[in-house]
Design an enzyme around this catalytic site. Structure first.
Site, mmCIF file in Angstrom:
data_model
loop_
_atom_site.group_PDB
_atom_site.id
_atom_site.type_symbol
_atom_site.label_atom_id
_atom_site.label_comp_id
_atom_site.label_asym_id
_atom_site.label_seq_id
_atom_site.Cartn_x
_atom_site.Cartn_y
_atom_site.Cartn_z
ATOM 1 N N LYS A 240 52.038 34.821 47.608
ATOM 2 C CA LYS A 240 52.626 36.047 47.119
ATOM 3 C C LYS A 240 53.940 36.046 47.540
ATOM 4 O O LYS A 240 54.508 35.435 48.744
ATOM 5 C CB LYS A 240 51.688 37.073 48.099
ATOM 6 N N ARG A 314 37.013 37.039 45.348
ATOM 7 C CA ARG A 314 35.717 36.818 44.512
ATOM 8 C C ARG A 314 35.096 35.558 44.663
ATOM 9 O O ARG A 314 33.903 35.421 44.374
ATOM 10 C CB ARG A 314 36.002 37.035 43.133
#
Length: 463
Positions: A240, A314
């Site tokens: 990130k 996920r």
């Protein structure tokens, strides 16, 4: 009972009069001449959120006037009384009149008094509230305590709340309520067939784990809560940028919501067999990081192509959901700080939820308004499922494109739930970017009070 509540209706207390611009004339007529004259001398103009301290003849506080939204306001805020703990001088207060929902106002008062003081000198909250007539003091205290538990977890930085710290929090809660707890840690995840949880967390110095809490009679309806417990998310090899990494201590907000809900269920002794599953990992970077382009086996047996290591939540949820689904529970609920797309669509205050159960969807919409725990249903739009097609595996875990990111994430997760009678996925933010009444800036628990209300409605209020 919550420490800010006084369970004695005869206790000396300063009255708080609630008014609106529409009712101010009637309210002011009921004040003493001194108080009414003081309000006039101050040129007090009632507007939502404004307050006025009314003096007595000795220079003390005779009462408080606090302004609510008008009845015809476009978006009346039932948590507006949550501003009071930050406005009022130290003392004991009571709600006098003018409240449309005294229970929500009491809860807002308690939630508005929240402080996270772990790393600084604690600031004592000097305001107390006499428990209003008709308010269930134990229930409102339970709700406030659950939110405090979750907020504290989200606000705690990762150096003090890594995957092992999340496990400790779950164990402490389990011990308090007499629940059973176990954890599968490190390479044991491979042996026990949780390959994606292991892959996401293996780069960290703190081993990944799956925490499993069970409580209640096995004969009761089975309710399983899954909470994403990513203690920190660097993004992995798809690292990130600095701006996106600043708040990643909150990426375990799903586990905080799950534990808050678990506390509510167990403390209220709801007649369910509760299971809480928390895949707790740190998405770190090292020579053992999983990579874009890797293909991972899942517990369900599906092969999953990795297109972006920053979509790790996920993956760990999928293995946990597959385990939850194996015993075909009556209801599975998962909480996850899953996608930025959800925030683009609905902002930080309104988490989307996804379900194929129309009755639950209707109940959640109605109850979210009743308990002021807002959510909004988004569709499991089946045609978008093709966005997850992979050329080399059963499924890709992201669409790889800019569209419908929250929807495609929910569609991915739904592939791992087949046997459960009902399944709801919440894509939460778990953070208040700025202070609002009853919701201080910082970690937040979203949709836990809502699902608790749903469980009370579906399964009864006591064992």
């Amino acid at each position: 009972m919550h420490p800010l509540l006084v369970n004695d209706p005869s206790a000396p207390a300063i009255p708080v009069h609630f008014t609106t611009a529409e009712t101010w004339a009637d309210i002011s007529e009921r004040l003493s001449p001194l108080a009414r004259g003081f309000a006039g001398a101050q040129n007090f103009e009632p507007a939502a959120g404004k307050h006025l301290l009314l003096p007595d003849a000795g220079g003390g506080i005779a009462g408080v006037v606090f302004c609510l939204d008008n009845a015809d306001a476009r978006h009346p805020d039932p948590f507006l009384p949550g501003k009071l703990p930050t406005l009022l001088p130290d003392g004991t207060y009571r709600f006098a009149d003018g409240l449309p929902d005294v229970t929500l106002a009491t809860l807002a008062f308690l939630l508005g008094a929240y402080r996270f003081d772990r790393y600084r000198k604690p600031k004592t909250v000097g305001v107390k509230l006499v428990l209003p007539p008709g308010v269930d003091g134990l229930e409102v205290s339970r709700l406030a305590e659950a939110v405090t538990l979750g907020r504290d977890l989200v606000n705690t930085p990762t150096n003090d709340l890594g995957p092992d710290g999340i496990e400790t929090a779950a164990r402490n809660l389990a011990a308090r309520h007499g629940a059973e707890v176990s954890a599968i840690v490190g390479d044991a995840l491979i042996a026990k067939n949780f390959p994606m949880i292991h892959a996401v967390g293996r780069a960290s110095a703190v081993p990944p784990r799956l925490v499993d809490v069970t409580w209640g009679e096995p004969s009761h309806p089975k309710v399983t809560i899954v909470g994403k417990g990513v203690a920190f998310d660097t993004g992995g090899l798809n690292i990130k940028p600095e701006s996106a990494m600043a708040l990643m201590k909150k990426d375990m907000g799903g586990s905080a919501a799950a534990l808050a809900l678990a506390h509510l269920v167990m403390d209220a002794q709801l007649p369910v067999r509760l299971r809480v599953l928390i895949p707790a990992v740190e998405n770190a970077i090292s020579g053992s990081s999983y990579r874009p382009g890797d293909v991972l086996r899942s517990r369900k047996g599906l092969s999953v192509e990795i297109s972006n290591t920053d979509a790790e939540g996920r993956l760990v949820l999928a293995d946990a959901l597959a385990l939850a689904d194996e015993e075909a529970p009556d209801l599975i609920v998962d909480y996850a700080t899953l996608t930025g797309a959800a925030r683009v669509a609905l902002g930080p205050d309104l988490p989307p939820f996804y379900t194929q159960d129309e009755t639950i969807a209707d109940d959640l919409a109605r109850l979210s308004r009743a308990v002021n725990d807002p959510v909004w249903r988004l569709p499991l739009w089946a045609p978008y499922d093709s966005m997850l097609d992979s050329k080399i595996a059963d499924v890709n875990h992201t669409s790889g494109g800019p569209f419908a990111g929250s929807v495609t994430a929910a569609l991915f997760l739904h592939r791992f739930v087949e046997k459960a009678r009902a399944y709801v996925h919440f894509d939460i933010f778990a953070w208040n970017p700025s202070t609002k009444p009853g919701r201080p800036e910082g970690g937040e628990v979203q949709a836990a009070r809502l699902v608790y209300a749903l469980l009370k409605q579906r399964y009864g209020t006591a064992a």
